[in-house]
Design an enzyme around this catalytic site. Structure first.
Site, mmCIF file in Angstrom:
data_model
loop_
_atom_site.group_PDB
_atom_site.id
_atom_site.type_symbol
_atom_site.label_atom_id
_atom_site.label_comp_id
_atom_site.label_asym_id
_atom_site.label_seq_id
_atom_site.Cartn_x
_atom_site.Cartn_y
_atom_site.Cartn_z
ATOM 1 N N ALA A 13 25.070 -43.820 -28.622
ATOM 2 C CA ALA A 13 26.134 -44.279 -29.524
ATOM 3 C C ALA A 13 26.605 -43.170 -30.466
ATOM 4 O O ALA A 13 27.581 -43.346 -31.181
ATOM 5 C CB ALA A 13 25.651 -45.477 -30.335
ATOM 6 N N CYS A 14 25.938 -42.036 -30.451
ATOM 7 C CA CYS A 14 26.234 -40.930 -31.372
ATOM 8 C C CYS A 14 27.041 -39.850 -30.661
ATOM 9 O O CYS A 14 26.609 -39.297 -29.644
ATOM 10 C CB CYS A 14 24.917 -40.356 -31.891
ATOM 11 S SG CYS A 14 25.083 -38.830 -32.839
ATOM 12 N N GLY A 15 28.211 -39.524 -31.209
ATOM 13 C CA GLY A 15 29.062 -38.493 -30.620
ATOM 14 C C GLY A 15 28.398 -37.131 -30.588
ATOM 15 O O GLY A 15 28.531 -36.391 -29.608
ATOM 16 N N ARG A 18 25.991 -37.171 -27.716
ATOM 17 C CA ARG A 18 26.701 -37.070 -26.431
ATOM 18 C C ARG A 18 27.186 -35.648 -26.194
ATOM 19 O O ARG A 18 27.114 -35.125 -25.072
ATOM 20 C CB ARG A 18 27.876 -38.054 -26.378
ATOM 21 C CG ARG A 18 27.456 -39.504 -26.299
ATOM 22 C CD ARG A 18 28.630 -40.428 -26.008
ATOM 23 N NE ARG A 18 29.728 -40.295 -26.950
ATOM 24 C CZ ARG A 18 29.853 -40.994 -28.081
ATOM 25 N NH1 ARG A 18 28.922 -41.877 -28.431
ATOM 26 N NH2 ARG A 18 30.903 -40.828 -28.859
#
Length: 136
Positions: A13-15, A18
């Site tokens: 969920a964390c950019g 990613r």
């Protein structure tokens, strides 16, 4: 792709997290991705990662935003390392992300381009998911 092992402790969920996984792949490596919110942490694992970060303290990897850190009374400077580690094992979200472990060391990859500090190779540039180009 390579026999250079890379482990990314990842929150999908964390950019930033990613971006780190994508950056490792762009460097021609295939990381072992550990979704630590599902897998959890052990105290020994956290102690090992901190030692490999050059003797970092648990406070250095404590995530405050979006976690129960304040509610658990963990923000004061008087909170012991032991208390922080116990809380991190009980509440995996308290550990900031992404952490990356390789034979060259461990980094908290914030910003995401810090991942290249512990890789044995890097691409000429890397484009983050928001379009920012990082020249390496």
């Amino acid at each position: 792709m390579s026999d250079f092992p890379v482990t990314v402790f990842h929150n999908p969920a964390c950019g930033t997290s990613r971006n780190v996984v994508a950056a490792v792949r762009e460097a021609g490596l295939e990381p072992e991705v550990v979704e630590y919110l599902k897998a959890g942490w052990t105290r020994a694992q956290l102690e090992d990662l901190l030692a490999r970060m050059g003797g970092a303290r648990p406070r250095e990897i404590l995530r405050e935003r979006g976690t129960p850190a304040a509610e658990l009374g963990l923000l004061g400077e008087d909170v012991s390392d032991d208390t922080l580690l116990e809380a991190m094992v009980a509440h995996p979200i308290l550990v900031d992300r992404p952490m990356v472990a390789t034979p060259l060391g461990v980094v908290l990859a914030r910003p995401s381009e810090r991942v290249f500090e512990v890789l044995d190779r890097r691409p000429g540039s890397f484009t983050k998911e928001d379009g920012e180009v990082v020249e390496l």
